[in-house]
Motif scaffolding. Structure first.
Motif, PDB file in Angstrom:
ATOM      1  N   MET A 118      37.039  38.109  40.118  1.00  0.00           N
ATOM      2  CA  MET A 118      37.259  39.513  39.929  1.00  0.00           C
ATOM      3  C   MET A 118      36.062  40.321  40.432  1.00  0.00           C
ATOM      4  SD  MET A 118      39.225  39.452  36.193  1.00  0.00           S
ATOM      5  CE  MET A 118      37.976  40.384  35.455  1.00  0.00           C
ATOM      6  N   VAL A 119      34.867  39.839  40.178  1.00  0.00           N
ATOM      7  CA  VAL A 119      33.682  40.593  40.567  1.00  0.00           C
ATOM      8  C   VAL A 119      33.344  40.359  42.030  1.00  0.00           C
ATOM      9  CG1 VAL A 119      31.242  40.946  40.093  1.00  0.00           C
ATOM     10  CG2 VAL A 119      32.815  40.516  38.210  1.00  0.00           C
ATOM     11  N   HIS A 120      33.445  39.110  42.472  1.00  0.00           N
ATOM     12  CA  HIS A 120      33.137  38.758  43.862  1.00  0.00           C
ATOM     13  C   HIS A 120      34.319  37.986  44.452  1.00  0.00           C
ATOM     14  CE1 HIS A 120      28.942  39.919  43.307  1.00  0.00           C
ATOM     15  NE2 HIS A 120      28.978  39.272  42.158  1.00  0.00           N
ATOM     16  N   PRO A 121      35.360  38.654  44.883  1.00  0.00           N
ATOM     17  CA  PRO A 121      36.556  37.948  45.357  1.00  0.00           C
ATOM     18  C   PRO A 121      36.322  37.097  46.598  1.00  0.00           C
ATOM     19  CG  PRO A 121      36.738  40.308  45.769  1.00  0.00           C
ATOM     20  CD  PRO A 121      35.498  40.098  44.952  1.00  0.00           C
ATOM     21  N   ASP A 122      35.267  37.364  47.350  1.00  0.00           N
ATOM     22  CA  ASP A 122      34.992  36.562  48.542  1.00  0.00           C
ATOM     23  C   ASP A 122      34.203  35.298  48.224  1.00  0.00           C
ATOM     24  OD1 ASP A 122      36.276  38.463  50.073  1.00  0.00           O
ATOM     25  OD2 ASP A 122      34.422  39.601  50.441  1.00  0.00           O
ATOM     26  N   ASP A 123      33.768  35.161  46.988  1.00  0.00           N
ATOM     27  CA  ASP A 123      32.942  34.028  46.563  1.00  0.00           C
ATOM     28  C   ASP A 123      33.645  33.264  45.443  1.00  0.00           C
ATOM     29  OD1 ASP A 123      30.771  32.347  46.561  1.00  0.00           O
ATOM     30  OD2 ASP A 123      29.597  33.597  45.190  1.00  0.00           O
ATOM     31  N   CYS A 124      34.897  32.901  45.670  1.00  0.00           N
ATOM     32  CA  CYS A 124      35.702  32.238  44.635  1.00  0.00           C
ATOM     33  C   CYS A 124      35.340  30.759  44.508  1.00  0.00           C
ATOM     34  CB  CYS A 124      37.184  32.354  44.969  1.00  0.00           C
ATOM     35  SG  CYS A 124      37.796  34.029  44.894  1.00  0.00           S
ATOM     36  N   GLU A 125      35.406  30.261  43.289  1.00  0.00           N
ATOM     37  CA  GLU A 125      35.198  28.842  42.997  1.00  0.00           C
ATOM     38  C   GLU A 125      36.364  28.345  42.166  1.00  0.00           C
ATOM     39  OE1 GLU A 125      31.493  27.900  41.133  1.00  0.00           O
ATOM     40  OE2 GLU A 125      30.373  29.287  42.377  1.00  0.00           O
ATOM     41  N   ASP A 126      36.719  27.079  42.334  1.00  0.00           N
ATOM     42  CA  ASP A 126      37.731  26.478  41.482  1.00  0.00           C
ATOM     43  C   ASP A 126      37.163  26.297  40.088  1.00  0.00           C
ATOM     44  OD1 ASP A 126      39.577  26.305  43.503  1.00  0.00           O
ATOM     45  OD2 ASP A 126      39.035  24.249  44.041  1.00  0.00           O
ATOM     46  N   TYR A 127      37.998  26.519  39.101  1.00  0.00           N
ATOM     47  CA  TYR A 127      37.588  26.301  37.718  1.00  0.00           C
ATOM     48  C   TYR A 127      37.933  24.868  37.360  1.00  0.00           C
ATOM     49  CZ  TYR A 127      37.270  26.796  32.679  1.00  0.00           C
ATOM     50  OH  TYR A 127      36.934  26.635  31.358  1.00  0.00           O
ATOM     51  N   ASP A 128      36.926  24.058  37.153  1.00  0.00           N
ATOM     52  CA  ASP A 128      37.100  22.643  36.846  1.00  0.00           C
ATOM     53  C   ASP A 128      36.675  22.423  35.406  1.00  0.00           C
ATOM     54  OD1 ASP A 128      37.599  19.949  37.057  1.00  0.00           O
ATOM     55  OD2 ASP A 128      35.698  19.499  38.048  1.00  0.00           O
ATOM     56  N   THR A 129      37.634  22.181  34.546  1.00  0.00           N
ATOM     57  CA  THR A 129      37.343  22.027  33.129  1.00  0.00           C
ATOM     58  C   THR A 129      37.557  20.585  32.684  1.00  0.00           C
ATOM     59  OG1 THR A 129      37.837  22.868  30.917  1.00  0.00           O
ATOM     60  CG2 THR A 129      39.684  22.634  32.416  1.00  0.00           C
ATOM     61  N   THR A 130      36.903  20.223  31.618  1.00  0.00           N
ATOM     62  CA  THR A 130      37.108  18.924  30.989  1.00  0.00           C
ATOM     63  C   THR A 130      37.840  19.168  29.670  1.00  0.00           C
ATOM     64  OG1 THR A 130      35.079  18.081  31.966  1.00  0.00           O
ATOM     65  CG2 THR A 130      35.954  16.875  30.093  1.00  0.00           C
ATOM     66  N   GLU A 131      38.965  18.504  29.508  1.00  0.00           N
ATOM     67  CA  GLU A 131      39.777  18.711  28.320  1.00  0.00           C
ATOM     68  C   GLU A 131      38.991  18.351  27.067  1.00  0.00           C
ATOM     69  OE1 GLU A 131      40.642  16.959  30.943  1.00  0.00           O
ATOM     70  OE2 GLU A 131      42.330  18.033  31.806  1.00  0.00           O
TER      71      GLU A 131
END
Length: 107
Positions: free
Chosen positions: A1-14
């Motif tokens: 939302m803040v930096h749309p050109d610098d997106c990262e995948d959200y990798d979570t651990t359950e």
């Protein structure tokens, strides 16, 4: 939302936890594998079950009444560390650390 050109995948651990009377049960990662190792003793009310092949990555863990083991297990599963390395560290946590000063004092 803040930096749309610098997106990262959200990798979570359950992670999920439940309090069952005197037991705090915490589960991290995936825990359905046929390859698992128990560390500790359920009769002592503190133990962990690590899921994953010994030479493969730690896929998940079930931790009962053992906060220090949970911290290591969450980090290990998230970083895809080897299961045998996690098992080794958890077993080391069970060893009494108070024996070293007693040996030094006996000299």
């Amino acid at each position: 939302m803040v930096h749309p050109d610098d997106c990262e995948d959200y990798d979570t651990t359950e992670y999920v936890w439940s309090d069952q009377y005197d037991w705090k049960i915490q589960i991290v990662g995936h825990t359905g594998s046929d390859h698992w190792t128990m560390v500790g003793d359920p009769a002592q009310d503190r133990f962990a079950v690590v899921y994953g092949e010994s030479q493969g990555q730690a896929e998940g863990a079930v931790i009962v009444n053992w906060p220090r083991a949970l911290v290591d297990a969450r980090r290990s599963v998230a970083s895809r560390a080897k299961a045998d390395e996690l098992i080794h560290r958890l077993r080391a946590l069970l060893e009494p650390s108070s024996t070293a000063p007693a040996k030094a004092a006996a000299r």
